[in-house]
Design an enzyme around this catalytic site. Structure first.
Site, PDB file in Angstrom:
ATOM      1  CG  ASP A 196       2.310 -39.447  13.593  1.00  0.00           C
ATOM      2  OD1 ASP A 196       2.490 -39.185  14.756  1.00  0.00           O
ATOM      3  OD2 ASP A 196       3.103 -39.888  12.701  1.00  0.00           O
ATOM      4  N   GLY A 223      14.104 -42.535   5.222  1.00  0.00           N
ATOM      5  CA  GLY A 223      13.755 -42.832   6.458  1.00  0.00           C
ATOM      6  C   GLY A 223      13.141 -44.117   6.797  1.00  0.00           C
ATOM      7  CG  PHE A 253       7.460 -46.024   6.668  1.00  0.00           C
ATOM      8  CD1 PHE A 253       6.758 -47.398   6.954  1.00  0.00           C
ATOM      9  CD2 PHE A 253       7.320 -45.084   7.667  1.00  0.00           C
ATOM     10  CE1 PHE A 253       6.447 -47.660   8.282  1.00  0.00           C
ATOM     11  CE2 PHE A 253       6.860 -45.431   8.842  1.00  0.00           C
ATOM     12  CZ  PHE A 253       6.320 -46.643   9.167  1.00  0.00           C
TER      13      PHE A 253
END
Length: 405
Positions: A163, A49, A51
């Site tokens: 988050d 993904g 990161f």
């Protein structure tokens, strides 16, 4: 025999060990080494993904772990070091019962490697296994109670997660439905100003969108969104962008508090100060009554449905100033189990309508999905466009769709 390369693209740039996307190119059987005596053999790729990558590894002591291998770029290093600091803080305070446990951290070929415990599926994957029919009340009650326990612990340390979403809540034990919260890369340790967006869009609080200084109450808003989604099977506010997102929130409640519109530095982007602030985007047709009908349409206990509605509306107070804190919300009547044994049996055995045979018979196989990523089989279709799952539960492809803007 040639090793199977797990990283894509697999071509290394020049004499480096990285590909064009600054990811470390890894193959099955390679080692991530902290030093000569402490090595982790790579078994499989768990996810990729924004990161970096997550790989399933086995350590020198035989323990299986998940290792995040962060892209070789300063901005990603800084982001993930924030998570490392917070996970160490939680570990130092013996608060790892509701949070993923960090086991080690080291640098390898200029890549930050974060070693974490191996966990099960995330709640979005679990919801997908119900074919998005949603969970029942006993299961939902069990999950929400644990999330709130974790939020209370975070508040004691002054940590705001920033988050919370189904992808960042993982099942640690399928027998008891024990969950753990992951991904502290966006977390902060004090109330923040309004200079940048946090939270994935579907779970983003109105104060964050409007540009009002936010605190821990933004996590409470996310919890309300999560609760609805886990029960009904789809997001409450699936906005395409921030205009659509705030429009859906505005449409559900009919209006937003005047003081928020007056003080939000972004208010003029969404509202025209004419006749008491007129929303400039297309109107949302999903009302509060529609939300209640969706909850009641599942045909479960009317009493439980009504209590859930009251619980969600407390968490989803548009005004962050009157939204309850985690400790207060944890005492809500919806979370009070009337028949402990019956509730526990139903939560652990019924699987909320999920077919029993989708759960691996052996616990080691359950560990095949971890760290908030979906493990697609070769026959499985790609994840739908609205959720391109990445290593850290953050949308793939530069946070397009629900996470961006």
């Amino acid at each position: 025999m040639k090793k199977k390369v797990l990283t894509f693209p697999s071509e290394k740039i020049g004499f480096s060990s990285d590909n064009e996307e600054f990811d470390l190119v890894m193959a099955r059987g390679d080692y991530l080494a902290k030093n000569k005596s402490q090595k982790y053999m790579i078994i499989d790729m768990l996810g990729t993904g924004t990161f970096g990558q997550v790989v399933r590894c086995v350590g020198s002591d035989g323990e299986e772990v998940a290792i995040k291998v962060v892209k070789n770029q300063p901005k990603y290093y800084n982001y993930e070091m924030n998570e490392v600091r917070i996970l160490h803080k939680l570990l130092y305070n013996n608060l790892n019962d509701r949070f993923v446990t960090i086991k080690d951290v080291f640098m390898y070929k200029q890549h930050l490697c974060i070693v974490e415990e191996l966990l099960g599926r995330n709640l979005y994957t679990f919801l997908k296994m119900t074919r998005f029919k949603g969970l029942d009340h006993p299961t939902l009650r069990t999950i929400l109670h644990q999330i709130l326990e974790g939020m209370v612990q975070l508040s004691l340390l002054g940590i705001i997660h920033c988050d919370l979403k189904p992808e960042n809540i993982l099942i640690a034990d399928y027998d008891t439905f024990k969950i753990k919260i992951i991904d502290f890369g966006s977390a902060v340790t004090s109330p923040q100003g309004s200079h940048f967006y946090v939270q994935s869009r579907y779970y983003r609080a109105p104060e964050v969108i409007l540009g009002i200084p936010y605190g821990s109450s933004c996590d409470i808003w996310s919890l309300g969104c999560i609760g609805y989604e886990l029960y009904v099977g789809h997001p409450l506010f699936p906005g395409k962008d921030n205009m659509d997102q705030i429009g859906r929130i505005h449409g559900l409640f009919g209006s937003l508090p005047m003081f928020m519109l007056e003080h939000g530095k972004n208010s003029s982007t969404f509202f025209e100060k004419e006749n008491g602030y007129r929303f400039m985007g297309p109107p949302s047709n999903f009302t509060l009554e529609d939300m209640k009908k969706m909850i009641r349409s599942k045909g479960n206990s009317k009493e439980d449905d009504n209590m859930l509605i009251k619980f969600l509306l407390r968490a989803l107070q548009p005004s962050h100033l009157i939204r309850p804190d985690a400790k207060s919300l944890a005492s809500h009547s919806y979370l009070k189990v009337r028949d402990t044994s019956a509730e526990a049996d139903k939560a652990c055995n019924d699987r909320s309508g999920v077919q029993q045979n989708i759960f691996p018979a052996n616990k080691n196989m359950r560990h095949m999905s971890t760290t908030g990523v979906i493990l697609p089989s070769k026959k499985q279709k790609p994840t739908d466009d609205r959720r391109k799952i990445s290593v850290y539960g953050i949308s793939y492809e530069n946070n397009l769709n629900r996470d961006s803007e």
